[in-house]
Design a protein around this motif. Structure first.
Motif, PDB file in Angstrom:
ATOM      1  N   PHE A   1       0.850  -1.187   0.000  1.00 50.62           N
ATOM      2  CA  PHE A   1       0.000   0.000   0.000  1.00 50.62           C
ATOM      3  C   PHE A   1       0.889   1.241   0.000  1.00 50.62           C
ATOM      4  N   ARG A   2       0.881   1.956  -1.130  1.00 52.37           N
ATOM      5  CA  ARG A   2       1.757   3.114  -1.313  1.00 52.37           C
ATOM      6  C   ARG A   2       0.979   4.402  -1.062  1.00 52.37           C
ATOM      7  N   THR A   3       1.534   5.254  -0.203  1.00 51.12           N
ATOM      8  CA  THR A   3       0.899   6.517   0.171  1.00 51.12           C
ATOM      9  C   THR A   3       1.976   7.601   0.264  1.00 51.12           C
ATOM     10  N   PRO A   4       1.574   8.870   0.382  1.00 49.18           N
ATOM     11  CA  PRO A   4       2.582   9.926   0.535  1.00 49.18           C
ATOM     12  C   PRO A   4       3.474   9.738   1.756  1.00 49.18           C
ATOM     13  N   ASP A   5       3.007   8.987   2.765  1.00 54.04           N
ATOM     14  CA  ASP A   5       3.850   8.765   3.943  1.00 54.04           C
ATOM     15  C   ASP A   5       4.645   7.471   3.868  1.00 54.04           C
ATOM     16  N   GLY A   6       4.736   6.881   2.671  1.00 56.42           N
ATOM     17  CA  GLY A   6       5.576   5.702   2.502  1.00 56.42           C
ATOM     18  C   GLY A   6       4.810   4.485   2.039  1.00 56.42           C
ATOM     19  N   GLU A   7       5.539   3.401   1.801  1.00 57.33           N
ATOM     20  CA  GLU A   7       4.911   2.146   1.406  1.00 57.33           C
ATOM     21  C   GLU A   7       4.786   1.231   2.623  1.00 57.33           C
TER      22      GLU A   7
ATOM     23  N   SER B   1      -2.084   2.229  -4.744  1.00 55.84           N
ATOM     24  CA  SER B   1      -1.536   3.537  -4.394  1.00 55.84           C
ATOM     25  C   SER B   1      -2.673   4.495  -4.057  1.00 55.84           C
ATOM     26  N   ALA B   2      -2.477   5.299  -3.034  1.00 61.84           N
ATOM     27  CA  ALA B   2      -3.446   6.324  -2.648  1.00 61.84           C
ATOM     28  C   ALA B   2      -2.677   7.606  -2.365  1.00 61.84           C
ATOM     29  N   ALA B   3      -2.879   8.612  -3.194  1.00 60.13           N
ATOM     30  CA  ALA B   3      -2.044   9.812  -3.147  1.00 60.13           C
ATOM     31  C   ALA B   3      -2.700  10.978  -2.433  1.00 60.13           C
ATOM     32  N   GLY B   4      -3.818  10.746  -1.720  1.00 56.67           N
ATOM     33  CA  GLY B   4      -4.492  11.822  -1.016  1.00 56.67           C
ATOM     34  C   GLY B   4      -3.810  12.152   0.298  1.00 56.67           C
ATOM     35  N   ALA B   5      -3.752  13.454   0.609  1.00 50.59           N
ATOM     36  CA  ALA B   5      -3.186  13.904   1.885  1.00 50.59           C
ATOM     37  C   ALA B   5      -3.808  15.273   2.218  1.00 50.59           C
ATOM     38  N   PRO B   6      -3.924  15.640   3.481  1.00 47.40           N
ATOM     39  CA  PRO B   6      -3.581  14.823   4.656  1.00 47.40           C
ATOM     40  C   PRO B   6      -4.531  13.652   4.893  1.00 47.40           C
ATOM     41  N   LEU B   7      -5.793  13.761   4.391  1.00 49.01           N
ATOM     42  CA  LEU B   7      -6.687  12.613   4.467  1.00 49.01           C
ATOM     43  C   LEU B   7      -6.513  11.749   3.226  1.00 49.01           C
ATOM     44  N   THR B   8      -6.689  10.451   3.389  1.00 53.58           N
ATOM     45  CA  THR B   8      -6.661   9.548   2.235  1.00 53.58           C
ATOM     46  C   THR B   8      -7.936   9.670   1.417  1.00 53.58           C
ATOM     47  N   GLY B   9      -9.058   9.978   2.066  1.00 48.47           N
ATOM     48  CA  GLY B   9     -10.308  10.119   1.339  1.00 48.47           C
ATOM     49  C   GLY B   9     -11.417  10.621   2.239  1.00 48.47           C
ATOM     50  N   ILE B  10     -12.533  11.003   1.619  1.00 46.40           N
ATOM     51  CA  ILE B  10     -13.749  11.372   2.332  1.00 46.40           C
ATOM     52  C   ILE B  10     -14.842  10.419   1.882  1.00 46.40           C
ATOM     53  N   LEU B  11     -15.484   9.769   2.838  1.00 38.83           N
ATOM     54  CA  LEU B  11     -16.460   8.719   2.553  1.00 38.83           C
ATOM     55  C   LEU B  11     -17.769   9.039   3.268  1.00 38.83           C
ATOM     56  N   HIS B  12     -18.662   9.768   2.590  1.00 35.96           N
ATOM     57  CA  HIS B  12     -19.983   9.990   3.168  1.00 35.96           C
ATOM     58  C   HIS B  12     -20.711   8.644   3.220  1.00 35.96           C
ATOM     59  N   ILE B  13     -21.292   8.314   4.362  1.00 37.74           N
ATOM     60  CA  ILE B  13     -21.952   7.028   4.525  1.00 37.74           C
ATOM     61  C   ILE B  13     -23.346   7.227   5.103  1.00 37.74           C
ATOM     62  N   GLY B  14     -24.305   6.437   4.624  1.00 39.14           N
ATOM     63  CA  GLY B  14     -25.666   6.500   5.131  1.00 39.14           C
ATOM     64  C   GLY B  14     -26.435   5.249   4.771  1.00 39.14           C
TER      65      GLY B  14
END
Length: 358
Positions: free
Chosen positions: A45-51, A146-159
């Protein structure tokens, strides 16, 4: 709770990877080369804060798990064209401690583009939750997400689907399920607002996803020609939703919700890549989700008498590219615009003629 991620691709892998990294119990469900890569080498899992490599349980179906647990949450993250098969497989799976099945007892969370999968799920599962997925993630190599979002990885509205959050219909005692899931996600580098009107957010996202087929056919939207074509395609979608009486979150509301919480931060020198439909073509899967993105607008247009020639064109071209395994982004955008102009011309003539007669 244990999270069973059905479809460990870009979205499923990113959600599973972040949940696992925060210490939550995660099982990945995959098939083919992805299953073998995850089983043998773990999820890279690759992200801006490393693999980060997560060695998680990986299965190809419920039989490999035996009975499901009563605290399991099923997260459906396959592309919509694969939802029927996944739902058919997991709905009858037995749950430990009784005679009920997953469809009868467990929550199913649809973390997917479009709106069709949750409709399909509600035919089988009693407890269905929808998610509006804002999550820049990529899956083009087996075992690697790979997930390149920062500072959050994503926004997930749930209902709860079709509306509400938990227990609002009086059919079960699950008050708080959505909030417990949201709390776990928010401990894992996501924002997860619990909303009673999740489809309003999903239809707004659907309008943005109408660009996916343009990217799949002609590459990332960077040219003025391509962006103007998307504006025309989106205008068709907005007209259809208005005719159908379907509410969606405004662009201003979406921008306010996102703010600067998700920034694209390339961590390997790459530029921002194309969306999920382009990724499907790039992997040569032979299928694409256009029937449930542009095709949703086409369906609603036919139901409500609104012409949708541009979305019909993109749906047809994207399916042809997938079926014929043509190279992603290989049609020059100028050629695509010419096809769009030709497709829209008869509709424009009819509209002009009607205006003249009135």
């Amino acid at each position: 709770m244990r999270y069973i991620i059905i479809g460990a691709g870009a979205v499923g892998g990113a959600i599973g990877g972040r949940l696992a990294g925060a210490g939550h119990d995660v099982v990945l469900v995959a098939r083919g080369a992805q299953y073998a890569a995850l089983r043998d080498g773990g999820l890279r899992f690759r992200t801006p804060d490393g693999e980060h490599t997560h060695h998680l349980p990986v299965v190809d179906g419920p039989a490999a798990l035996g009975e499901l647990r009563t605290d399991d949450v099923l997260v459906l993250a396959v592309k919509t064209q694969h939802s029927e098969a996944a739902l058919d497989t997991w709905a009858p799976a037995p749950v430990a401690g009784g005679t009920r099945t997953a469809a009868e007892q467990l929550p199913l969370v649809c973390a997917q583009n479009g709106v069709e999968s949750q409709r399909l799920a509600l035919r089988r599962f009693r407890r269905v939750y929808g998610v509006c997925v804002w999550l820049p993630a990529t899956f083009v190599e087996p075992g690697v997400v790979s997930a390149a979002g920062a500072p959050l990885t994503g926004i997930l509205h749930i209902g709860r689907f079709p509306h509400g959050t938990d227990g609002t219909d009086g059919t079960d005692g699950t008050d708080g399920t959505a909030r417990r899931i949201a709390a776990d996600l928010e401990s894992s580098r996501f924002e997860a607002p619990v909303v009673p009107d999740v489809t309003r957010w999903q239809y707004a996202k659907l309008l943005g996803n109408l660009a996916n087929s343009i990217e799949a056919v002609s590459g990332v939207l960077t040219s003025e020609e391509g962006l103007k074509l998307y504006e025309r395609v989106r205008a068709e979608g907005e007209a259809v939703l208005a005719a159908a009486g379907i509410a969606y979150a405004s662009e201003e509301e979406q921008k306010e919700a996102r703010g600067d919480k998700i920034r694209f931060e390339p961590f390997d020198g790459s530029q921002r890549g194309a969306g999920s439909s382009w990724q499907s073509l790039n992997r040569g899967t032979g299928t694409i989700e256009a029937d449930y993105l542009n095709g949703e607008i086409v369906l609603l247009g036919r139901l409500h008498g609104v012409p949708t020639p541009l979305n019909e064109l993109l749906q047809r071209l994207a399916n042809a590219f997938a079926r014929e395994r043509r190279e992603a982004g290989s049609m020059p955008v100028a050629e695509l615009v010419r096809f769009a102009d030709e497709a829209a011309e008869p509709v424009a003539f009819v509209q002009e003629d009607r205006a003249r007669r009135s």
